[in-house]
Design a protein around this motif. Structure first.
Motif, short mmCIF file in Angstrom:
data_model
loop_
_atom_site.label_atom_id
_atom_site.label_comp_id
_atom_site.label_asym_id
_atom_site.label_seq_id
_atom_site.Cartn_x
_atom_site.Cartn_y
_atom_site.Cartn_z
N CYS A 1 -4.54 0.58 -2.33
CA CYS A 1 -3.55 -0.50 -2.22
C CYS A 1 -3.53 -1.28 -3.52
CB CYS A 1 -3.93 -1.40 -1.05
SG CYS A 1 -2.83 -2.81 -0.87
N PRO A 2 -2.39 -1.45 -4.13
CA PRO A 2 -2.32 -2.19 -5.40
C PRO A 2 -2.66 -3.67 -5.20
CG PRO A 2 -0.22 -1.09 -4.90
CD PRO A 2 -1.05 -1.03 -3.68
N PRO A 3 -3.16 -4.34 -6.21
CA PRO A 3 -3.24 -5.80 -6.17
C PRO A 3 -1.82 -6.34 -5.95
CG PRO A 3 -4.36 -4.94 -8.11
CD PRO A 3 -3.63 -3.79 -7.49
N SER B 1 3.80 -5.95 -6.07
CA SER B 1 2.55 -5.32 -6.51
C SER B 1 2.34 -5.57 -8.00
CB SER B 1 2.62 -3.81 -6.28
OG SER B 1 2.66 -3.51 -4.91
N PHE B 2 1.11 -5.44 -8.44
CA PHE B 2 0.75 -5.54 -9.86
C PHE B 2 1.23 -6.86 -10.46
CE2 PHE B 2 1.73 -0.95 -8.97
CZ PHE B 2 0.41 -0.54 -8.86
N ALA C 1 0.84 -1.21 0.00
CA ALA C 1 0.00 0.00 0.00
C ALA C 1 0.87 1.25 0.00
CB ALA C 1 -0.92 -0.01 1.22
#
Lengths: 612, 612
Positions: free
Chosen positions: B552-554, B291-292, B257
């Motif tokens: 917050c990213p996946p 992330s992503f 996040a």
């Protein structure tokens, strides 16, 4: 005009302080490529930043938000990040930890009007050159923009408790409570990334260049006699507790006995010192120990290590080295700030008629241009004087309190155009008091630009510490009970123990102790003798004494305080700024509220009751 | 003859097992240069081993005891080490962690008769070639010896509790009590050095190749709901305790996040599971989060990471991947050992008249050459059968218990020349029971050489775990409460939660789970829903939920169990062999005796009482 406004927010975001902060980094090879910092050379550079790292591997983005350049013109890209800013349903600034990219829509199909700031979006688009008059030379991606083909909102953000604008930074307490937001600030990203890369470079230095072995040692152990208060950890054995180690000291010495002759560890350590400011209950130290070595070797190694891995320029090794006595007699502290040149003069001989100096007298000379001290400063000095129980004579009172002859003699020692403050009494107290006054005077001189401050960092070694100090219950150790006495003073161990120097050393940076260590006792009999002298029960350390007795090489080592070292490397205000999730002054976790109450089941399992 | 005898002790010391152990290392660039191992190529090699590392820097030795070669003939050297062996006041074998060098005296001035074995000496001497007939080709320094000019005893060893002879290794308990001696054994040195170099190579992979950032997260935190029992740490606030983290899970998700989009940490974790065998109260995991990303990306990354850093050859990535259901239906466990080919066949359809399989029936086919099982094995199977409450039909009882028709049908499924064991009952119990029988049968088949064991390590991914399992008090999580449901099963979350698969994955090596992870829930509402379904009080996790809600990213991640991974990499018998200072089964420290009683002062300070 619309674009102008947009860019203002970027300028705010990427503050100038950050640029300065990193431009001098010497060994930041891994970090610099991906920092958030807008590097001026980079902006002028048409070429793609050649990344040695594949920063997009294992993700569904094709580029970071700091990566696109005119050479990508026409390329289809996928970017992921935070909505930093959007305006008029046309412009969207997409941010990640590598930079900001301007994205635009050219049709009405895509609408991001309702997407709150700080939401997470994924953008498929095409890189396009900006018109010449729209180029933003302050933005690393300022020559391009991405025309959005598809926009997907991956996670909608609620209203955040503070905006991510560098010049509107919230108070520390709010930042800590929402640390996951706070670390989105570019300067926080830089600090965490600097920490990672500096530690990695230290590991490379130790492992690859000098063949050290990193060994992980336990943190659940027994209490080490002496030293700081250690946290205790109950077990399901009634009444039995582990202690959380305050350092891997015993383990690293046992590793020396075990033939791991070049040990290091980036070690988590624990001290229950929540009552002291700027301390964390857990902290990190770079812990090093070598067999078949001596004081000079260790100092040389740390000189080299810091010179090669510190992110700011340091003077060429060897770094300066002074004795503890010199430190006290010149600066009144064992961690002097030598970034300005203010030193005491010893004038005790003027006040003592025979060789034996009963009364100590030291003066702190300073530029006479400073003039009379304000009453604010006089009050502070009065306070320090009373605290230390010494006689202090300010420059303006010299004529009143000293004979003219004495005044002239001192003046000839401190030199013309110098004012001075004189302190008289017990030597240690005189120097300590004058050391504290020195810091006050330095601030004053600096504010009036009467003293030159060296902005470069100058590490300083302090050596020849005393082995013992006099405590309430007899001798106490100055470093720790495993420190070797200086061989030249060995004959005084029984007769005059307080005069015995230790083979101990501290390293200081601008008034901060950033590390310390010693040559250790490797002889079991000597170790037992020292423990007896210190009134420490050796029976609790039999495993350790046995290790010394099993064929233990002579060895020495050091520990560097990583939190403080990185704080200096990053010009940070506090160690809390270089720790991802720090505790508050009181040792509380601002996120979860820990420490918390425990369950009845836990109390039962660990056989403990709370006494209120 | 005299020399012959001497060398016997060396051969014993440098056991053949160690040579095999390391010869296959692919990425041990830093380690191999300085291992204790006598590498055969090295022995035949006249050239000096070209060290990339300056292993003697910052010491007063000039060479290690494993370094000298004929090219050093005539050179003055200083060696330091342990007295491994001495004989007739003439020969002294000097050992350090890099090898053994034979030193000799050519005059009567130097006497080491009284120096006990394992004492520490420093030798100044001159390198000399051995006469051809005295060359020891099994010793890396076997072509030279050092003629002693000066011998200095640096530390005398007391009689040690056991000798350092590989083939007289003492029992584990004694080794643990004197761990500082135990780690002098070459195999222990190898293990500690392999651990250091493998972790360093992992860091290089992550930081240098893929731009990860190592972030240190706190270990003193609040209790995480669900999961293992966490140690508690009292504070000086009455009744308030920290918990020692069982993993950095919450922190790494908050880092996501916070924009630290490629995080890792070699993290110390704590679980109070002292009652389970082969567990340590503190352990190390390589903790990774991106992330992503998605499940396939994480699996691909770990494939690559292990392929490039593991010390033994692994198959080319991608590593094998099976679903949880396949694992259960073929091997009866979610961590199958696939180094031998024994799989179940599902024969349920033969026992059910309609489509709905009420009764599950699986067979374990095995080579018929095995013949009748001994009563020892039959007893074991009976035990397993009773434990799992299923019906088990051994091959020899098939004719008795099944109709001829059924027997023929099964035989046609398992194939000719195969015996089989049939299990009937509840599917999960049938498979679990048959999985345990499979392990027994495999040992038996192996002892009779009726099955081929693949000595190479074959990593195996298990995917599509169920999200929930049924516990005593309702739904429980199979992985942890932050695991994302499989998007294809999302529609069943309310109606048939037990059928919902998780985006979770485990990696298994030869029957050991060495890591596991999942795609995480990044949506705050979904996270709250799952916590509700699991009966977990979300109010304790508000900081975490708020982080998800702040943009917050996946993200997804994994943790590898470093202790177990290194155990496999080193062919070690137990994780205790790859931990420098392990605790005993009972969680006790064999050196210091920790845990111990604490002082009254501690109890007062921490406001606790002991309940006996």
């Amino acid at each position: 005009m619309l674009r102008r406004k947009l860019f203002n927010s970027i300028d705010l975001f990427y503050g100038i302080r950050n640029i300065q902060r990193l431009s001098s980094g010497r060994f930041l090879t891994y970090k610099l490529k991906h920092t958030l910092v807008v590097n001026k050379r980079e902006i002028d550079n048409e070429k793609e930043i050649k990344n040695s790292q594949d920063i997009n591997a294992f993700t569904y983005r094709t580029h970071t938000c700091g990566e696109l350049r005119p050479m990508h013109n026409g390329k289809s890209v996928t970017l992921c990040g935070w909505v930093q800013y959007q305006r008029m349903s046309k412009f969207l600034l997409l941010r990640d930890s590598y930079g900001v990219t301007q994205c635009i829509v050219n049709n009405n199909q895509i609408n991001f009007n309702d997407v709150p700031l700080e939401s997470i979006v994924k953008i498929n688009g095409t890189v396009s050159l900006r018109p010449t008059n729209m180029i933003n030379s302050k933005m690393s991606t300022g020559k391009i923009e991405v025309v959005i083909d598809k926009l997907e909102v991956l996670n909608v953000a609620d209203k955040v408790p503070f905006n991510l604008r560098v010049h509107q930074k919230p108070k520390e307490q709010l930042r800590m409570q929402h640390r996951y937001l706070d670390i989105r600030f570019p300067d926080m990203q830089n600090k965490l990334r600097t920490r990672s890369s500096m530690l990695h470079n230290m590991r490379k230095f130790l492992i690859e260049t000098y063949g050290f072995v990193e060994v992980e040692t336990p943190t659940l152990f027994c209490r080490t006699p002496g030293g700081a208060r250690e946290f205790v950890v109950p077990t399901h054995y009634p009444g039995l507790f582990y202690s959380l180690v305050q350092s891997p000291q015993q383990f690293k010495q046992m590793l020396m006995a075990g033939g791991v002759d070049r040990y290091f560890q980036v070690a988590r350590c624990y001290r229950d010192e929540t009552t002291r400011p700027d301390r964390q209950p857990e902290f990190t130290q770079l812990d090093i120990e070598i067999s078949f070595t001596n004081l000079d070797h260790i100092i040389k190694m740390i000189d080299q290590l810091l010179y090669e891995t510190f992110t700011k320029p340091l003077p060429n090794p060897p770094f300066k080295r002074i004795t503890y006595t010199e430190a006290i007699e010149n600066y009144g502290t064992d961690k002097p700030d030598i970034s300005y040149d203010l030193r005491f003069k010893n004038v005790s001989h003027l006040f003592n008629n025979n060789d034996e100096a009963i009364l100590s007298a030291f003066v702190l000379p300073y530029p006479a241009e400073l003039g009379k001290l304000s009453s604010k400063y006089k009050d502070k000095i009065k306070e320090l004087k009373q605290k230390n129980n010494v006689r202090v004579i300010l420059n303006e009172n010299v004529s009143k309190e000293l004979s003219n002859d004495m005044k002239c003699q001192i003046q000839s020692i401190v030199g013309e155009n110098k004012a001075f403050i004189l302190a008289l009494g017990d030597k240690e107290k005189v120097c300590t008091c004058l050391g504290e006054i020195r810091q006050q005077i330095a601030v004053l001189l600096q504010s009036k630009e009467l003293i030159e401050i060296n902005k470069d960092i100058e590490p300083l070694w302090i050596v020849d510490f005393p082995l013992f100090t006099e405590g309430d219950n007899g001798l106490e150790t100055c470093h720790h009970p495993f420190t070797a006495p200086h061989p030249e003073d060995f004959h005084m161990l029984d007769s005059e123990p307080l005069k015995v120097r230790a083979l101990a050393y501290d390293i200081v940076m601008n008034g901060n102790e950033i590390g310390g260590g010693s040559v250790r006792v490797h002889n079991a009999d000597l170790q037992e003798k020292l423990l007896r002298m210190l009134n420490i029960d050796a029976s609790k350390l039999m495993h350790f004494i046995n290790a010394l007795r099993s064929g233990c090489p002579p060895h020495a080592g050091i520990a560097l305080g990583i939190d403080r070292l990185i704080t200096i490397a990053c010009d940070a205000d506090s160690i809390r700024d270089v720790i991802a999730f720090p505790k508050s002054h009181e040792g509380k976790d601002p996120l979860s509220g820990a420490p918390n109450v425990i369950t009845e089941d836990d109390k039962k399992y660990y056989h403990i009751n709370i006494v209120k």
